[in-house]
Design a protein around this motif. Structure first.
Motif, mmCIF file in Angstrom:
data_model
loop_
_atom_site.group_PDB
_atom_site.id
_atom_site.type_symbol
_atom_site.label_atom_id
_atom_site.label_comp_id
_atom_site.label_asym_id
_atom_site.label_seq_id
_atom_site.Cartn_x
_atom_site.Cartn_y
_atom_site.Cartn_z
ATOM 1 N N UNK A 14 47.648 29.855 38.545
ATOM 2 C CA UNK A 14 48.397 30.733 37.642
ATOM 3 C C UNK A 14 49.823 30.254 37.398
ATOM 4 N N UNK A 15 50.524 29.817 38.452
ATOM 5 C CA UNK A 15 51.925 29.382 38.336
ATOM 6 C C UNK A 15 52.049 28.002 38.980
ATOM 7 N N UNK A 16 52.644 27.059 38.270
ATOM 8 C CA UNK A 16 52.811 25.707 38.798
ATOM 9 C C UNK A 16 53.530 25.723 40.139
ATOM 10 N N UNK A 17 53.006 24.950 41.091
ATOM 11 C CA UNK A 17 53.628 24.740 42.409
ATOM 12 C C UNK A 17 53.637 25.993 43.281
ATOM 13 N N UNK A 18 52.855 27.021 42.893
ATOM 14 C CA UNK A 18 52.810 28.255 43.663
ATOM 15 C C UNK A 18 51.371 28.572 44.089
ATOM 16 N N UNK A 19 51.231 29.070 45.307
ATOM 17 C CA UNK A 19 49.941 29.565 45.790
ATOM 18 C C UNK A 19 50.135 30.993 46.270
ATOM 19 N N UNK A 20 49.389 31.916 45.661
ATOM 20 C CA UNK A 20 49.467 33.327 46.041
ATOM 21 C C UNK A 20 48.239 33.670 46.881
ATOM 22 N N UNK A 21 48.462 34.299 48.027
ATOM 23 C CA UNK A 21 47.377 34.669 48.927
ATOM 24 C C UNK A 21 47.267 36.191 48.993
ATOM 25 N N UNK A 22 46.217 36.709 48.367
ATOM 26 C CA UNK A 22 46.011 38.156 48.332
ATOM 27 C C UNK A 22 45.403 38.607 49.650
ATOM 28 N N UNK A 23 45.943 39.679 50.189
ATOM 29 C CA UNK A 23 45.372 40.255 51.402
ATOM 30 C C UNK A 23 44.015 40.875 51.051
ATOM 31 N N UNK A 24 42.923 40.446 51.711
ATOM 32 C CA UNK A 24 41.595 41.008 51.388
ATOM 33 C C UNK A 24 41.519 42.517 51.556
ATOM 34 N N UNK A 25 42.479 43.078 52.316
ATOM 35 C CA UNK A 25 42.474 44.527 52.527
ATOM 36 C C UNK A 25 43.402 45.258 51.556
ATOM 37 N N UNK A 26 43.989 44.529 50.612
ATOM 38 C CA UNK A 26 44.926 45.159 49.673
ATOM 39 C C UNK A 26 44.210 46.210 48.824
ATOM 40 N N UNK A 27 44.880 47.333 48.635
ATOM 41 C CA UNK A 27 44.302 48.413 47.830
ATOM 42 C C UNK A 27 44.386 48.060 46.351
ATOM 43 N N UNK A 28 43.466 48.606 45.562
ATOM 44 C CA UNK A 28 43.477 48.383 44.121
ATOM 45 C C UNK A 28 44.774 48.902 43.523
ATOM 46 N N UNK A 29 45.356 48.079 42.628
ATOM 47 C CA UNK A 29 46.596 48.409 41.905
ATOM 48 C C UNK A 29 47.834 48.437 42.811
#
Length: 464
Positions: free
Chosen positions: A236-251
């Motif tokens: 999505x963004x050059x030179x960036x890695x975003x790691x979503x928490x699998x337990x994150x709530x929707x929205x």
């Protein structure tokens, strides 16, 4: 002969003690050689330790020569329970508002409870092109083991006598298809065992009980439509890695802030400073004089040590370049006091790095081919490499010299020991001969006295 020599039976002398004293004089060279070997071993040990410390110092220079040490970025999250991130050195300093609409999950297929299950016939289960052979009599545990061993991308478990198949990777693209949506099925069997286990519907072959796979869906700074089969978003963004928490709530939301990371460079410089001080302190202890104990170090008076210390100090105190706001290590907060101890002002260094990162970096890693001068880390690394280069370096050659000299002295000791043993044997033979000669004289004397005594007794008897 040997019995006489050991006890001095004829002379009454302690011949063994006399021989040991005579031989001891012959052994004096051995004591001198052993003393010299001891000193050489201590000297070699000191140089080996210096070599080890210099090797560690050279390792600390590695990070100082890397551009990534000075250009690193740090990415912090306002809510790590939602998302975290890592930033490459080329990442822009910016803020990213993240909304997690959906997390990526793995497909899970849940069968029916089967008490004391045993396969009625041979079968072949196919999972996305991987065949797993099932044998007559296989239990749920046997089937689970065979699927897990097949390296198909899907794992199984048996929970309360229920077989559960789960994709090892998240996302829709990693899910098995049963064809219920018009797609080509990617899960099947030849003899109906998956239907018997309750994974597939007994009528049309569709999944009986499925927790469907999902792709991650996020918004970044209001931009929608960003999806990923995993919870790691890299495109999505050059030179960036975003790691979503699998337990994150929707929205749920969080903000990622990217900024310069002075910490990496600061740690690298501090590590260098600490190791430099360790090297210099050790060399001082081995070459100095302790007025309290009135003893000098094993390398006291060694000109090589003094020249080495002078060169290292020169490398960190001399001017690196002629122009610019930062020309020396001192201008970056790295100084050496009158006792030769290096100190590091991290605040001053951080300020310089924020003001002029490229110039600060060049103080350490500039190279003459491209910059017209060599940075301190480049200069020192070259010098240390010359010192420690195998076979040709100054220190390896010193260590080889000590080894050669020690081997030669050990050979000399063996020569002396052979001569000593020969001398001992000569003394033993001489004393044994002396004891034997005296013993014979004593025997002759006893015989003569006996004869004289006998002659004296006969004369008296005849006169009567």
């Amino acid at each position: 002969m040997s019995d006489l020599s050991l006890g001095g039976l004829a002379t009454g002398m302690d011949t063994e003690s006399i021989i040991n004293q005579l031989v001891q004089l012959e052994q004096r060279p051995i004591y001198n050689y052993q003393q010299e070997i001891s000193e050489l071993e201590q000297t070699k040990g000191a140089w080996r330790d210096i070599n080890s410390r210099l090797d560690n110092l050279e390792n600390k220079l590695t990070d100082l020569k890397l551009s990534s040490t000075y250009n690193s970025r740090t990415a912090s999250s306002s809510n790590e329970d939602v998302v975290t991130a890592t930033a490459a050195n080329s990442a822009n300093e910016a803020n990213y508002d993240i909304t997690v609409n959906q997390v990526a999950t793995a497909q899970r297929l849940i069968g029916a409870r089967k008490t004391s299950f045993s396969a009625a016939a041979d079968d072949v289960i196919t999972l996305n092109g991987t065949d797993i052979n099932i044998s007559t009599g296989d239990s749920l545990g046997d089937i689970s083991s065979k699927i897990n061993d097949a390296d198909s991308g899907y794992s199984t478990s048996v929970i309360n006598e229920v077989l559960v198949i789960e994709a090892e990777k998240t996302g829709v693209e990693n899910a098995l298809l049963d064809g219920s949506d018009g797609s080509t099925p990617t899960v099947s069997d030849n003899n109906g065992i998956l239907k018997e286990l309750g994974i597939l519907d007994t009528t049309n072959g569709y999944f009986t009980n499925e927790k469907a796979a999902t792709d991650a869906k996020v918004e970044i700074n209001g931009i929608t439509g960003i999806t990923s089969s995993s919870n790691e978003i890299t495109e999505a963004v050059d030179s960036m890695t975003f790691n979503i928490n699998p337990e994150a709530a929707a929205n749920s939301t969080a903000t990622i802030s990217v900024a310069k990371d002075a910490g990496k460079a600061t740690k690298a410089v501090q590590a260098f400073v600490d190791q430099y001080n360790s090297v210099m302190d050790f060399m001082n202890s081995k070459s100095g004089y302790d007025s309290e104990t009135e003893e000098g170090g094993i390398l006291q008076g060694d000109g090589t040590v003094m020249r080495l210390q002078m060169r290292l100090r020169e490398l960190v105190t001399s001017k690196v370049k002629d122009s610019g706001a930062y020309k020396t290590l001192t201008s970056l907060g790295i100084e050496i006091d009158r006792d030769g101890v290096m100190s590091f002002d991290s605040a001053k260094f951080t300020e310089a790095l924020e003001n002029s990162p490229e110039e600060v970096m060049s103080i350490f890693n500039a190279e003459s081919d491209s910059d017209g001068y060599n940075g301190m880390a480049v200069r020192m690394d070259s010098y240390l490499n010359q010192l420690m280069q195998s076979n040709t370096g100054l220190i390896p050659r010193k260590l080889d010299f000590y080894d050669t000299r020690i081997d030669s002295l050990n050979d000399d000791i063996e020569d002396v020991q052979r001569k000593v043993e020969m001398t001992r044997q000569r003394y033993v033979d001489q004393f044994a001969a002396m004891e034997e000669a005296i013993s014979e004289m004593q025997s002759q004397q006893s015989w003569m006295m006996s004869q004289l005594s006998s002659m004296g007794g006969s004369t008296v008897s005849s006169m009567m």
